[in-house]
Scaffold this motif. Structure first.
Motif, PDB file in Angstrom:
ATOM      1  N   PRO A  11       0.805  -1.229   0.000  1.00 12.48           N
ATOM      2  CA  PRO A  11       0.000   0.000   0.000  1.00 12.48           C
ATOM      3  C   PRO A  11       0.834   1.272   0.000  1.00 12.48           C
ATOM      4  O   PRO A  11       1.897   1.353   0.605  1.00 12.48           O
ATOM      5  CB  PRO A  11      -0.818  -0.130   1.291  1.00 12.48           C
ATOM      6  N   VAL A  12       0.352   2.265  -0.704  1.00  7.89           N
ATOM      7  CA  VAL A  12       0.918   3.611  -0.839  1.00  7.89           C
ATOM      8  C   VAL A  12       2.157   3.585  -1.739  1.00  7.89           C
ATOM      9  O   VAL A  12       2.184   4.188  -2.810  1.00  7.89           O
ATOM     10  CB  VAL A  12       1.259   4.252   0.522  1.00  7.89           C
ATOM     11  N   VAL A  13       3.185   2.853  -1.297  1.00 10.60           N
ATOM     12  CA  VAL A  13       4.436   2.824  -2.060  1.00 10.60           C
ATOM     13  C   VAL A  13       4.218   2.174  -3.425  1.00 10.60           C
ATOM     14  O   VAL A  13       4.729   2.652  -4.445  1.00 10.60           O
ATOM     15  CB  VAL A  13       5.532   2.075  -1.276  1.00 10.60           C
ATOM     16  N   GLY A  14       3.456   1.072  -3.468  1.00 13.89           N
ATOM     17  CA  GLY A  14       3.227   0.382  -4.731  1.00 13.89           C
ATOM     18  C   GLY A  14       2.565   1.267  -5.753  1.00 13.89           C
ATOM     19  O   GLY A  14       2.974   1.303  -6.923  1.00 13.89           O
ATOM     20  N   SER A  15       1.549   2.015  -5.342  1.00 15.08           N
ATOM     21  CA  SER A  15       0.855   2.913  -6.264  1.00 15.08           C
ATOM     22  C   SER A  15       1.775   4.034  -6.742  1.00 15.08           C
ATOM     23  O   SER A  15       1.785   4.391  -7.926  1.00 15.08           O
ATOM     24  CB  SER A  15      -0.378   3.502  -5.576  1.00 15.08           C
ATOM     25  N   PHE A  16       2.565   4.574  -5.811  1.00 11.76           N
ATOM     26  CA  PHE A  16       3.505   5.640  -6.177  1.00 11.76           C
ATOM     27  C   PHE A  16       4.478   5.141  -7.242  1.00 11.76           C
ATOM     28  O   PHE A  16       4.704   5.811  -8.266  1.00 11.76           O
ATOM     29  CB  PHE A  16       4.259   6.102  -4.928  1.00 11.76           C
ATOM     30  N   LEU A  17       5.065   3.972  -7.019  1.00  8.04           N
ATOM     31  CA  LEU A  17       6.049   3.439  -7.955  1.00  8.04           C
ATOM     32  C   LEU A  17       5.419   3.107  -9.301  1.00  8.04           C
ATOM     33  O   LEU A  17       6.030   3.323 -10.353  1.00  8.04           O
ATOM     34  CB  LEU A  17       6.724   2.199  -7.364  1.00  8.04           C
ATOM     35  N   GLN A  18       4.194   2.577  -9.285  1.00  9.93           N
ATOM     36  CA  GLN A  18       3.538   2.213 -10.542  1.00  9.93           C
ATOM     37  C   GLN A  18       3.273   3.446 -11.394  1.00  9.93           C
ATOM     38  O   GLN A  18       3.419   3.405 -12.616  1.00  9.93           O
ATOM     39  CB  GLN A  18       2.233   1.473 -10.246  1.00  9.93           C
ATOM     40  N   HIS A  19       2.904   4.568 -10.773  1.00  8.91           N
ATOM     41  CA  HIS A  19       2.678   5.802 -11.521  1.00  8.91           C
ATOM     42  C   HIS A  19       3.987   6.491 -11.899  1.00  8.91           C
ATOM     43  O   HIS A  19       3.985   7.406 -12.722  1.00  8.91           O
ATOM     44  CB  HIS A  19       1.787   6.760 -10.717  1.00  8.91           C
ATOM     45  N   ALA A  20       5.105   6.024 -11.304  1.00 11.74           N
ATOM     46  CA  ALA A  20       6.416   6.572 -11.654  1.00 11.74           C
ATOM     47  C   ALA A  20       7.149   5.700 -12.660  1.00 11.74           C
ATOM     48  O   ALA A  20       8.262   6.035 -13.071  1.00 11.74           O
ATOM     49  CB  ALA A  20       7.268   6.741 -10.398  1.00 11.74           C
ATOM     50  N   GLY A  21       6.538   4.564 -13.073  1.00  8.29           N
ATOM     51  CA  GLY A  21       7.150   3.763 -14.130  1.00  8.29           C
ATOM     52  C   GLY A  21       7.290   2.288 -13.860  1.00  8.29           C
ATOM     53  O   GLY A  21       7.726   1.540 -14.735  1.00  8.29           O
ATOM     54  N   ALA A  22       6.943   1.809 -12.650  1.00  6.62           N
ATOM     55  CA  ALA A  22       7.121   0.389 -12.338  1.00  6.62           C
ATOM     56  C   ALA A  22       6.024  -0.465 -12.958  1.00  6.62           C
ATOM     57  O   ALA A  22       4.850  -0.088 -12.954  1.00  6.62           O
ATOM     58  CB  ALA A  22       7.127   0.191 -10.821  1.00  6.62           C
ATOM     59  N   MET A  23       6.417  -1.610 -13.512  1.00  4.64           N
ATOM     60  CA  MET A  23       5.453  -2.641 -13.895  1.00  4.64           C
ATOM     61  C   MET A  23       5.658  -3.810 -12.942  1.00  4.64           C
ATOM     62  O   MET A  23       6.792  -4.202 -12.642  1.00  4.64           O
ATOM     63  CB  MET A  23       5.642  -3.091 -15.351  1.00  4.64           C
TER      64      MET A  23
END
Length: 814
Positions: free
Chosen positions: A244-256
């Motif tokens: 939670p929180v970190v996963g969404s941040f990273l996904q919107h910053a480029g993580a798949m």
């Protein structure tokens, strides 16, 4: 300690307040002036004069408003950051022919199963309609499932303001932890921009393949791409970070997000392939870590072929015309996670990532961790690489002939060659940091500590050796070696390097050798050939006596070097010239450095090798240096082999002989800790879990042990000694007899072990060490008695696995 690859200093990309009167979007050449600005900035902060609140607020306002380069409006690459980007990407992935074909196949297979179970009857007058209707329902369900998994997987880079804010936040955090900033090479940056411009025209992707030592790796590369105006890559990340929180941040910053293991889920596997195809067809930049997970030991890990196989298949299938490969090296003065790595390597289970631990990392921001150096290898075409490899093996100079590449063996060979080329490219551009030099020197001393004068001398000697091997040393302008060493010692801190004061000369010593070995291992790839030769010579040198008694015949040396190089073939990356050339080149270099004297026959052929009088007079310091580099690894593999002796079943045991793999590997670590504390093992870092696992893998490849993996995750993998490698026990006492194939193998490794007062002959191993080994082994058998024997299904699976492994083997054995 200047960089020999270029006269210009590498630019510092750390964020710092900027005069708004200067041009907001300077040309690339301005990067050459960055170190001077960084120096002035450090001088101001180090003298206690910091920037006031107005410049800080101005910097924030420039990011919020998106002024100049901060706007990130005109990057090089394909369009991203627009409304509907995620929806368009999802639609493109779901519409790929390979995914639609897979969904149809799975639906057909399910309908066939239901028909076999009697849920669909052929004698039903509406059979055809019901079957078609049922297949359509299943396809719709699979389509919905694929859409759900795609939404959870893909990166969602849609908002430019979000990216601007993320860039500012990450830059501020990162450059406070790494207070000397992020450094790159100006020449490499300009070359990369030129490649990116050409790739944009051809709508080709750049695939960044960095080494992986820290979570900071992907943050630093994203920051560099942003600052240089390159399209941000989509980053492959394990879903263990998707909390939670970190996963969404990273996904919107480029993580798949991808699963750690795909298992037998063919739909998910096809979905990942479809997404990668879509990215590469669209020319979107891409990033994945060639080693898979983070290296806990400091050196490069063997390549993981999962994502690489998807990329290669995209090209070989013709679904993607071409893509650009860019290997990347990221080096640190100090890696944030090393303390946690040591805990894991000593056998403590890894904690699952969570938000609390992530937030607690903020306390590290008060530390001064030095700097980060990121270097880019010259990018190359994957299609051209395939053609070159094909020309070598099939004689076809042009084009990708699918008929010659459709068998699994050829693809695996191509994939393996590609993986090790990328690792070699990463090593070629890697920069050796001051902390790595200091750690290497401290761990390759015979004494307990070293004074500053001697430390400076050995660091300078090592720096010259690095450059002579074609390596790079971090560039620090005109700073004196003493100043660079003082900075490095400050970064390492008193928990790693201690200082004894009140002596005629202040003396530095290694406090935490295990953690410091992480930094030593950053240099070992440069000297692996030298280390193997010296460790092989040591079999004679440790015998002592007159110099002529320590002379080693060339053939004997070559045999031991071949044995060790085969033993460590999964541990290190060797020069590509081959064993004979590497050995001769190393010996001639040693002769030029006055480390050895070479005895030649009348034809000039090397027939024997001696330590030189100059090296003996110097206390063997250079010869010992190379031995110290590899001795911990030799001890780890020796420990792994000794542990196998305990896997011989007791005389009273009547089971099938299969033991739990994890318990077996844990037993090796337990034995190693015991032997270290009792003086039979020199290096505590030899008990680290990763190296012992690599030894286990190597023994499995060699056929010394057999490993059976069940079809179900509930049943753990099991292992047993191959019958031809089993030692014997005394029929009366049950004591292990120190003889046989496995014993000889262990002794051959032991020839190159470091001598100690408790280890001068095989008597210690054949008595106390074997007794401890047997005690631990019998405990494993006691545990296995409570477990059920292997099922017939798993026995059949084991046989198939062994046949497959034998079919794939094409290399020399030990």
């Amino acid at each position: 300690m200047a960089d020999p690859r270029g006269s210009s200093s590498p630019p510092n990309l750390s964020a710092r307040p900027r005069d708004p009167r200067r041009p907001s979007n300077p040309p690339p050449q301005r990067l050459h002036r960055a170190p001077l600005a960084a120096k002035r900035w450090r001088q101001r902060t180090e003298s206690g004069r910091t920037y006031g609140q107005i410049p800080f607020l101005r910097e924030v306002s420039l990011h919020v408003s998106g002024s100049g380069w901060r706007a990130y409006d005109h990057f090089i690459g394909q369009p991203i950051f627009y409304t509907g980007f995620s929806e368009n990407m999802t639609a493109a992935v779901l519409s790929t022919p390979i995914l639609q074909k897979r969904i149809s196949e799975l639906a057909e297979k399910r309908v066939g199963f239901e028909e076999k179970e009697g849920l669909l009857r052929r004698d039903d007058g509406l059979y055809a309609a019901k079957k078609s209707q049922r297949k359509a329902v299943i396809e719709n369900q699979l389509q919905e499932l694929a859409e759900k998994m795609t939404g959870e997987m893909i990166c969602k880079m849609e908002s430019r303001p979000f990216i601007r804010g993320a860039y500012y936040l990450c830059t501020q955090l990162l450059t406070r932890a790494y207070h000397q900033g992020i450094h790159v090479s100006s020449e490499e940056v300009l070359r990369l921009r030129a490649v990116a411009e050409e790739a944009e025209k051809k709508k080709q992707s750049i695939i960044f393949l960095p080494c992986h030592r820290s979570h900071v790796d992907y943050v630093s590369l994203q920051l560099i791409c942003y600052r240089l105006g390159l399209a941000l890559p989509t980053v492959v990340a394990g879903d263990n970070l998707n909390f939670p929180v970190v996963g969404s941040f990273l996904q919107h910053a480029g993580a798949m997000w991808i699963r750690r293991s795909f298992g037998d889920d063919v739909l998910y596997t096809t979905l990942v392939q479809s997404y990668i195809d879509t990215l590469l067809q669209g020319g979107f930049n891409f990033e994945c870590f060639i080693e898979g997970g983070r290296s806990r030991t400091g050196k490069l890990l063997p390549p993981k072929f999962g994502i690489l196989s998807f990329i290669l298949d995209s090209i070989l299938s013709g679904r993607v015309e071409d893509t650009i490969i860019c290997p990347v090296s990221t080096q640190y003065d100090k890696v944030i996670e090393t303390e946690g790595y040591v805990t894991e390597l000593l056998g403590v289970p890894k904690k699952k990532e969570n938000l609390a631990d992530f937030l607690s990392a903020s306390s590290l921001l008060s530390l001064k961790l030095g700097r980060v150096d990121v270097r880019f290898h010259e990018p190359w075409s994957l299609r051209e690489f395939i053609q070159e490899q094909q020309a070598r093996t099939t004689g076809i100079p042009k084009g990708v002939d699918m008929k010659s590449l459709n068998d699994q063996g050829t693809k695996q060979k191509l994939l393996r060659t590609m993986g090790y080329k990328i690792l070699s490219d990463i090593n070629a551009v890697s920069v050796v940091m001051p902390t790595a030099l200091i750690g290497t020197v401290l761990l390759t001393l015979r004494g307990r500590g070293v004074g500053m004068a001697e430390l400076i001398r050995r660091v300078e000697w090592l720096s010259e050796r690095v450059r002579a091997k074609g390596g790079r040393v971090a560039h620090f302008g005109n700073a004196q070696t003493a100043v660079v060493i003082e900075r490095g010692l400050e970064v390492l801190g008193k928990d790693l390097v201690g200082l004894v004061e009140g002596l005629p000369e202040p003396t530095y010593y290694a406090v935490d050798r295990f953690q410091l070995s992480f930094y030593r291992n950053m240099t070992i790839h440069l000297f692996i050939a030298e280390a193997l030769v010296c460790a092989s010579m040591y079999a004679r040198v440790k015998a002592g006596g007159r110099p002529e008694n320590q002379r080693i015949p060339y053939d004997e040396l070559r045999t031991q070097v071949l044995f060790l190089s085969q033993l460590f073939r999964g541990e290190f990356i060797y020069p590509t010239e081959g064993l004979a050339a590497n050995l001769d080149n190393t010996l001639k270099a040693f002769e030029a450095d006055k480390i050895v004297d070479l005895v030649r026959d009348e034809e000039g052929k090397i027939i024997a090798i001696d330590l030189s009088d100059v090296e003996r007079a110097a206390g063997r310091e250079n010869f010992d240096f190379y031995c110290f580099l590899i001795w911990p690894f030799i001890e780890a593999f020796w420990l792994g082999a000794v542990t196998l002796m305990g896997f011989v079943a007791p005389n009273t045991y009547h089971g099938d002989g299969w033991l739990d793999v994890k318990k077996c590997q844990d037993s090796a670590q337990l034995l190693g800790k015991t032997l270290y504390h009792q003086g039979d093992l020199s290096y505590f870092e030899s008990v680290n879990k990763e190296t012992l696992k690599n030894a286990w893998t190597r023994f499995e490849e060699e056929g010394i042990i057999q490993v059976a993996k069940s079809r179900t995750s509930k049943s753990p993998p099991k292992a047993k000694l191959a019958p031809e490698w089993e030692s014997k026990r005394d029929p009366t006492t049950g004591v292990l007899i120190p003889e046989g194939r496995l014993w000889d193998f262990t002794e051959k490794i032991a020839q190159s072990r470091r001598e100690g007062k408790n280890r001068r002959d095989g008597a210690t191993v054949s008595t106390r060490v074997l007794r401890l080994t047997d005690t631990i082994g019998q405990a494993l058998y006691a545990d296995s008695m409570a477990d059920a024997e292997m099922s017939e299904e798993d026995k059949v699976l084991l046989k198939k696995q062994q046949q497959k492994r034998q079919a794939m083997q094409a290399r020399a054995h030990l």
